[in-house]
Design a protein around this motif. Structure first.
Motif, PDB file in Angstrom:
ATOM      1  N   ASP A  47       0.971  -1.295  -0.143  1.00  0.00           N
ATOM      2  CA  ASP A  47       0.147  -0.119  -0.091  1.00  0.00           C
ATOM      3  C   ASP A  47       0.393   1.746   0.171  1.00  0.00           C
ATOM      4  OD1 ASP A  47      -1.716  -1.543   0.288  1.00  0.00           O
ATOM      5  OD2 ASP A  47      -2.248  -1.374   2.095  1.00  0.00           O
ATOM      6  N   ALA A  48       1.463   1.795   0.791  1.00  0.00           N
ATOM      7  CA  ALA A  48       2.687   2.620   1.260  1.00  0.00           C
ATOM      8  C   ALA A  48       3.742   3.118  -0.164  1.00  0.00           C
ATOM      9  CB  ALA A  48       3.865   2.426   1.838  1.00  0.00           C
ATOM     10  N   GLY A  49       3.870   1.132  -1.124  1.00  0.00           N
ATOM     11  CA  GLY A  49       4.625   2.328  -2.677  1.00  0.00           C
ATOM     12  C   GLY A  49       3.253   2.467  -3.449  1.00  0.00           C
ATOM     13  N   LYS A  61       6.713  11.854   2.540  1.00  0.00           N
ATOM     14  CA  LYS A  61       7.378  10.244   2.338  1.00  0.00           C
ATOM     15  C   LYS A  61       7.346   9.999   3.799  1.00  0.00           C
ATOM     16  CE  LYS A  61      11.532  11.059   2.540  1.00  0.00           C
ATOM     17  NZ  LYS A  61      13.295  10.798   1.917  1.00  0.00           N
ATOM     18  N   ASP A  62       7.046  10.997   4.934  1.00  0.00           N
ATOM     19  CA  ASP A  62       6.993  10.621   6.338  1.00  0.00           C
ATOM     20  C   ASP A  62       5.797  10.383   6.317  1.00  0.00           C
ATOM     21  OD1 ASP A  62       9.046  11.535   6.595  1.00  0.00           O
ATOM     22  OD2 ASP A  62       9.057  13.941   7.331  1.00  0.00           O
ATOM     23  N   ALA A  63       4.413  10.852   6.076  1.00  0.00           N
ATOM     24  CA  ALA A  63       3.374  10.334   6.059  1.00  0.00           C
ATOM     25  C   ALA A  63       3.677   8.410   5.370  1.00  0.00           C
ATOM     26  CB  ALA A  63       2.115  11.409   5.688  1.00  0.00           C
ATOM     27  N   ILE A  64       3.808   8.070   4.765  1.00  0.00           N
ATOM     28  CA  ILE A  64       4.083   6.788   4.521  1.00  0.00           C
ATOM     29  C   ILE A  64       4.530   6.058   4.738  1.00  0.00           C
ATOM     30  CG2 ILE A  64       4.834   5.665   1.982  1.00  0.00           C
ATOM     31  CD1 ILE A  64       4.198   8.042   0.441  1.00  0.00           C
ATOM     32  N   VAL A 141      11.240   1.977  -7.942  1.00  0.00           N
ATOM     33  CA  VAL A 141      11.811   2.481  -6.870  1.00  0.00           C
ATOM     34  C   VAL A 141      11.320   0.633  -5.929  1.00  0.00           C
ATOM     35  CG1 VAL A 141      11.137   3.742  -4.898  1.00  0.00           C
ATOM     36  CG2 VAL A 141      10.825   4.516  -6.662  1.00  0.00           C
ATOM     37  N   VAL A 142      12.496   0.598  -5.508  1.00  0.00           N
ATOM     38  CA  VAL A 142      12.611  -0.279  -4.528  1.00  0.00           C
ATOM     39  C   VAL A 142      11.809   0.141  -2.554  1.00  0.00           C
ATOM     40  CG1 VAL A 142      13.526  -2.617  -3.915  1.00  0.00           C
ATOM     41  CG2 VAL A 142      13.844  -2.042  -6.127  1.00  0.00           C
ATOM     42  N   THR A 171       9.093  -4.280  -1.939  1.00  0.00           N
ATOM     43  CA  THR A 171       8.016  -3.965  -3.262  1.00  0.00           C
ATOM     44  C   THR A 171       9.026  -2.880  -3.752  1.00  0.00           C
ATOM     45  OG1 THR A 171       6.112  -3.674  -3.998  1.00  0.00           O
ATOM     46  CG2 THR A 171       7.036  -2.079  -2.190  1.00  0.00           C
ATOM     47  N   ALA A 172       8.424  -3.761  -5.533  1.00  0.00           N
ATOM     48  CA  ALA A 172       9.119  -2.733  -6.264  1.00  0.00           C
ATOM     49  C   ALA A 172       8.381  -2.613  -7.499  1.00  0.00           C
ATOM     50  CB  ALA A 172      10.769  -3.668  -7.222  1.00  0.00           C
ATOM     51  N   LEU A 173       8.139  -1.284  -7.274  1.00  0.00           N
ATOM     52  CA  LEU A 173       6.975  -0.159  -7.923  1.00  0.00           C
ATOM     53  C   LEU A 173       7.995   0.870  -8.844  1.00  0.00           C
ATOM     54  CD1 LEU A 173       4.292  -0.681  -5.658  1.00  0.00           C
ATOM     55  CD2 LEU A 173       4.194  -1.766  -7.059  1.00  0.00           C
ATOM     56  N   ARG A 174       7.290   0.467 -10.563  1.00  0.00           N
ATOM     57  CA  ARG A 174       6.895   2.156 -10.864  1.00  0.00           C
ATOM     58  C   ARG A 174       6.035   2.887 -10.299  1.00  0.00           C
ATOM     59  NH1 ARG A 174       9.963   2.656 -15.671  1.00  0.00           N
ATOM     60  NH2 ARG A 174       9.989   0.514 -16.150  1.00  0.00           N
ATOM     61  N   ASN A 175       7.183   4.991 -10.437  1.00  0.00           N
ATOM     62  CA  ASN A 175       6.164   5.131 -10.242  1.00  0.00           C
ATOM     63  C   ASN A 175       5.220   6.051 -11.366  1.00  0.00           C
ATOM     64  OD1 ASN A 175       7.878   6.135  -7.602  1.00  0.00           O
ATOM     65  ND2 ASN A 175       9.117   7.094  -8.677  1.00  0.00           N
TER      66      ASN A 175
END
Length: 193
Positions: A47-49, A61-64, A141-142, A171-175
């Motif tokens: 979810d965060a990713g 970023k800090d909230a995530i 992003v990993v 997790t690895a996701l594309r922005n």
């Protein structure tokens, strides 16, 4: 007659079985807690990713990171510490790839003093071309989180283990494509010249 008397035999049998049963029970609890913690952590990091991959991810970023911690707070873990790492890449093929180098002595590994192509801008040869942070549009992003915690029961002493347990998820996701992907500068570095 005395050899056939069974009265009182339950207590010694119970005294033999009880410690074994308790070690087994506590071990199952400890193992189950680790598995459950890893499962919740993996869901939270997915979810965060996804949230971090949005254009607003850089400012959130800090909230995530706090969201991940909040998802784990209902689980009874004591003294948790969190290690968060974000590495960004141009594409999925770059994940875990070392920077190119000139193998002067043909030993198939980088040695100090050999020339290399600095792809992440830190002027040091790295075994992974990833840059720290969330990156930009279309970057991969990993996102990794490791949680260290104190085990509930001291069974770790029986097997010469550690008191601190550890679980991690990645997790690895594309922005999202919220703009054009920035080109990555590559620079040839030759130490000592």
């Amino acid at each position: 007659m005395l050899a056939r008397d069974r009265q009182g035999a339950t207590l010694p049998e119970f005294a033999i079985v009880l410690p074994t049963f308790l070690v087994l029970l506590f071990g199952i609890y400890d193992l189950g807690q680790g598995i459950y913690l890893k499962s919740v952590l993996q869901g939270a990091i997915l979810d965060a990713g996804r949230d971090a991959g949005l254009e607003s991810g850089l400012s959130q970023k800090d909230a995530i990171d706090q969201y991940v911690r909040d998802q784990l707070s209902p689980i009874a873990i004591s003294n948790p510490t969190y290690e968060v790492e974000r590495l960004n890449y141009s594409g999925f093929n770059d994940v875990g790839r070392p920077e190119d180098f000139t193998d002067s002595n043909n030993n198939d590994k980088y040695d100090a003093g050999e020339c290399f192509v600095d792809e992440n801008g830190n002027n040091t040869w790295d075994g992974d071309v990833g840059k720290g942070g969330l990156g930009g549009a279309n970057d991969v992003v990993v996102y990794s989180v490791t949680v260290n915690y104190d085990r509930v029961f001291p069974l770790w002493k029986l097997i010469s283990g550690e008191q601190r347990g550890s679980v991690s998820a990645t997790t690895a996701l594309r922005n999202q494509p919220f703009g054009p992907q920035a080109a990555r500068a590559k620079k040839q570095v030759c130490p000592g010249t």
